[in-house]
Design a protein around this motif. Structure first.
Motif, mmCIF file in Angstrom:
data_model
loop_
_atom_site.group_PDB
_atom_site.id
_atom_site.type_symbol
_atom_site.label_atom_id
_atom_site.label_comp_id
_atom_site.label_asym_id
_atom_site.label_seq_id
_atom_site.Cartn_x
_atom_site.Cartn_y
_atom_site.Cartn_z
ATOM 1 N N ALA A 233 0.854 -1.180 0.000
ATOM 2 C CA ALA A 233 0.000 0.000 0.000
ATOM 3 C C ALA A 233 0.887 1.225 0.000
ATOM 4 N N LEU A 234 0.486 2.256 -0.746
ATOM 5 C CA LEU A 234 1.246 3.504 -0.798
ATOM 6 C C LEU A 234 0.384 4.625 -0.246
ATOM 7 N N LEU A 235 0.869 5.301 0.797
ATOM 8 C CA LEU A 235 0.147 6.396 1.442
ATOM 9 C C LEU A 235 0.932 7.680 1.222
ATOM 10 N N ILE A 236 0.334 8.640 0.532
ATOM 11 C CA ILE A 236 1.050 9.865 0.210
ATOM 12 C C ILE A 236 1.108 10.789 1.423
ATOM 13 N N CYS A 237 2.279 10.921 1.983
ATOM 14 C CA CYS A 237 2.625 11.853 3.062
ATOM 15 C C CYS A 237 1.592 11.915 4.179
ATOM 16 N N ALA A 238 0.739 12.957 4.212
ATOM 17 C CA ALA A 238 -0.204 13.144 5.317
ATOM 18 C C ALA A 238 -1.165 11.984 5.487
ATOM 19 N N ASP A 239 -1.399 11.209 4.424
ATOM 20 C CA ASP A 239 -2.277 10.036 4.557
ATOM 21 C C ASP A 239 -1.742 9.054 5.594
ATOM 22 N N SER A 240 -0.421 9.089 5.819
ATOM 23 C CA SER A 240 0.181 8.164 6.784
ATOM 24 C C SER A 240 -0.077 8.587 8.230
ATOM 25 N N TRP A 241 -0.712 9.744 8.441
ATOM 26 C CA TRP A 241 -1.014 10.237 9.782
ATOM 27 C C TRP A 241 -2.422 9.865 10.250
ATOM 28 N N TYR A 242 -3.223 9.285 9.382
ATOM 29 C CA TYR A 242 -4.621 9.012 9.707
ATOM 30 C C TYR A 242 -4.878 7.506 9.760
ATOM 31 N N PRO A 243 -5.754 7.050 10.653
ATOM 32 C CA PRO A 243 -5.963 5.605 10.821
ATOM 33 C C PRO A 243 -6.700 4.948 9.650
ATOM 34 N N GLU A 244 -7.526 5.706 8.941
ATOM 35 C CA GLU A 244 -8.368 5.101 7.897
ATOM 36 C C GLU A 244 -7.570 4.404 6.793
ATOM 37 N N PRO A 245 -6.478 5.006 6.278
ATOM 38 C CA PRO A 245 -5.704 4.298 5.253
ATOM 39 C C PRO A 245 -5.104 2.980 5.752
ATOM 40 N N TYR A 246 -4.723 2.938 7.030
ATOM 41 C CA TYR A 246 -4.172 1.699 7.581
ATOM 42 C C TYR A 246 -5.263 0.643 7.738
ATOM 43 N N THR A 247 -6.462 1.090 8.100
ATOM 44 C CA THR A 247 -7.590 0.155 8.190
ATOM 45 C C THR A 247 -7.870 -0.472 6.831
ATOM 46 N N LYS A 248 -7.833 0.361 5.778
ATOM 47 C CA LYS A 248 -8.048 -0.154 4.425
ATOM 48 C C LYS A 248 -6.906 -1.082 4.014
ATOM 49 N N ALA A 249 -5.663 -0.707 4.352
ATOM 50 C CA ALA A 249 -4.510 -1.547 4.027
ATOM 51 C C ALA A 249 -4.595 -2.892 4.753
ATOM 52 N N GLU A 250 -5.034 -2.870 5.993
ATOM 53 C CA GLU A 250 -5.180 -4.105 6.769
ATOM 54 C C GLU A 250 -6.282 -4.982 6.178
ATOM 55 N N LYS A 251 -7.368 -4.348 5.774
ATOM 56 C CA LYS A 251 -8.472 -5.091 5.161
ATOM 57 C C LYS A 251 -8.015 -5.818 3.902
ATOM 58 N N GLU A 252 -7.111 -5.178 3.137
ATOM 59 C CA GLU A 252 -6.591 -5.769 1.909
ATOM 60 C C GLU A 252 -5.338 -6.611 2.144
ATOM 61 N N LYS A 253 -4.989 -6.784 3.449
ATOM 62 C CA LYS A 253 -3.857 -7.630 3.848
ATOM 63 C C LYS A 253 -2.524 -7.173 3.240
ATOM 64 N N ALA A 254 -2.294 -5.868 3.300
ATOM 65 C CA ALA A 254 -1.019 -5.324 2.827
ATOM 66 C C ALA A 254 0.118 -5.794 3.719
ATOM 67 N N GLU A 255 1.237 -6.133 3.101
ATOM 68 C CA GLU A 255 2.440 -6.559 3.833
ATOM 69 C C GLU A 255 3.485 -5.454 3.911
ATOM 70 N N ILE A 256 3.362 -4.465 3.011
ATOM 71 C CA ILE A 256 4.347 -3.386 2.898
ATOM 72 C C ILE A 256 3.600 -2.057 2.874
ATOM 73 N N ILE A 257 4.094 -1.071 3.639
ATOM 74 C CA ILE A 257 3.535 0.277 3.594
ATOM 75 C C ILE A 257 4.634 1.216 3.087
ATOM 76 N N LEU A 258 4.360 1.893 1.977
ATOM 77 C CA LEU A 258 5.307 2.837 1.379
ATOM 78 C C LEU A 258 4.764 4.249 1.555
ATOM 79 N N VAL A 259 5.626 5.175 2.001
ATOM 80 C CA VAL A 259 5.182 6.552 2.233
ATOM 81 C C VAL A 259 6.166 7.540 1.599
ATOM 82 N N PRO A 260 5.757 8.229 0.531
ATOM 83 C CA PRO A 260 6.552 9.337 -0.007
ATOM 84 C C PRO A 260 6.117 10.647 0.636
#
Length: 376
Positions: free
Chosen positions: A251-278
């Motif tokens: 999953a790729l979270l653009i900057c400020a998206d990495s500060w909010y829980p919702e993107p991680y909830t979606k990443a967890e739902k999709e069983k992401a193994e890697i989180i990339l943040v530019p």
């Protein structure tokens, strides 16, 4: 009267020609790397996958044409490969807004020599006054000038961005999470980047495969910050894509998206193994300053608001962004890189963040450019 009219027209043409060709300096010099270090953050003896985070040090002159932009990034990838970091299961992570300054591509070279970004953008507008005026009429954003500049240059920006990263991913036979770029409603059709210059602008990112094609859909920022909101739109978190790559589901979270829980909830739902943040953080030594709190959207409920002005920006990134939130997912590995450089009067700050198996690692800081490999 006729002679006066003809003389006036000739004078206007003469002035326009002087304006059009002033400030050009050919050829451009070879781009500077300013590379401070190349580092394997953790041993790779028993590991066969890695994220290569590149913190390029960019200057305005690097964006004046697509060839120079390509050469600058090629040098960093060449150093990565020379150090044995580009492997069959490598994904290269580049920072937010890396492609955005392609708004300068094809413009007068003296834009890079201006003292401020305002002076540079004023010169850009005057050089494209007809196109700018036409696009300004169509703009309905709060910040009409900024939106118009990006919309006016969007076709050239998209072409230069796609050509650069398509060629780099193919030349180096690797996957590239290609930072981000402001574009109007980007779409991917058969691996190619398509835009509609009449549509709203988004802070957009893309993952390129070794065949030079874009994989899946665009990633569009869901939580624009205050500085972006006057000219960019947000996308629903539900549209967040998790990419099935050879090195794992990412999953790729653009900057400020990495500060909010919702993107991680979606990443967890999709069983992401890697989180990339530019990321891109403006200002000199900003990480050492007191944290100012969330901006653009309200702070999540679990935020300790007493931390505002009490902890540093760096401490806040570690507590509230990727290191503090990845542990709430099943992802084993995460990395965050920042854009650095000299872009007129604007400073840039930030150092890489790396997480493996729930533990924050400690990459060596680089004063300017750096390359780090996180093995997993």
């Amino acid at each position: 009267m006729r002679r006066i009219l003809i003389s006036s027209v000739l004078l206007i043409i003469f002035i326009w020609l002087i304006w059009s060709f002033s400030g050009r300096s050919y050829p451009l010099q070879e781009p500077e790397l300013y590379l401070d270090l190349v580092e394997e953050i953790n041993p790779s003896d028993t590991l066969n996958r890695n994220i290569v985070g590149i913190q390029p040090y960019m200057e305005a002159s690097d964006y004046l044409d697509q060839e120079t932009f390509y050469r600058k990034l090629e040098l960093y990838l060449h150093e990565s490969r020379k150090s044995g970091l580009i492997r069959p299961n490598t994904i290269v992570l580049l920072p937010e807004y890396l492609g955005t300054w392609l708004v300068l591509s094809g413009e007068k070279h003296n834009l890079a020599e201006k003292e401020t970004v305002e002076e540079a953008m004023t010169t850009l507008i005057l050089s494209n006054i007809v196109d700018f005026s036409i696009n300004l009429i169509r703009s309905n954003e709060e910040d009409k000038v900024t939106a118009t500049i990006f919309r006016m240059k969007s076709l050239e920006m998209a072409e230069d961005y796609f050509d650069t990263f398509s060629k780099l991913s193919n030349d180096f036979n690797c996957f590239i999470a290609a930072g981000s770029i402001v574009l109007p409603k980007p779409q991917v059709v058969e691996g190619e980047l398509i835009i509609d210059s009449s549509e709203p602008l988004y802070n957009s990112s893309f993952i390129f495969g070794p065949d030079g094609k874009i994989i899946g859909k665009p990633i569009l920022k869901a939580f624009p910050i205050d500085a972006e909101l006057p000219f960019v739109q947000s996308q629903s978190v539900e549209e967040l894509t998790v990419f099935k790559l050879p090195m794992g589901k990412a999953a790729l979270l653009i900057c400020a998206d990495s500060w909010y829980p919702e993107p991680y909830t979606k990443a967890e739902k999709e069983k992401a193994e890697i989180i990339l943040v530019p990321s891109y953080l403006t200002g000199e030594n900003t990480m050492e300053n007191p944290w100012q709190g969330y901006n653009g959207s309200e702070a999540p409920a679990e935020t300790d608001l007493s931390d505002i002005q009490k902890i540093t920006e760096w401490e806040a990134w570690n507590k509230y962004a990727l290191p503090g939130k990845i542990t709430k997912t099943s992802a084993d590995v995460g990395m965050n890189v920042f854009l650095r450089g000299k872009l007129w009067e604007m400073g840039a700050d930030g150092q890489p963040l790396a997480i493996l198996n729930g533990q924050a690692l400690k990459p060596t800081a680089a004063a300017r450019a750096g390359i780090w490999s996180l093995n997993y």
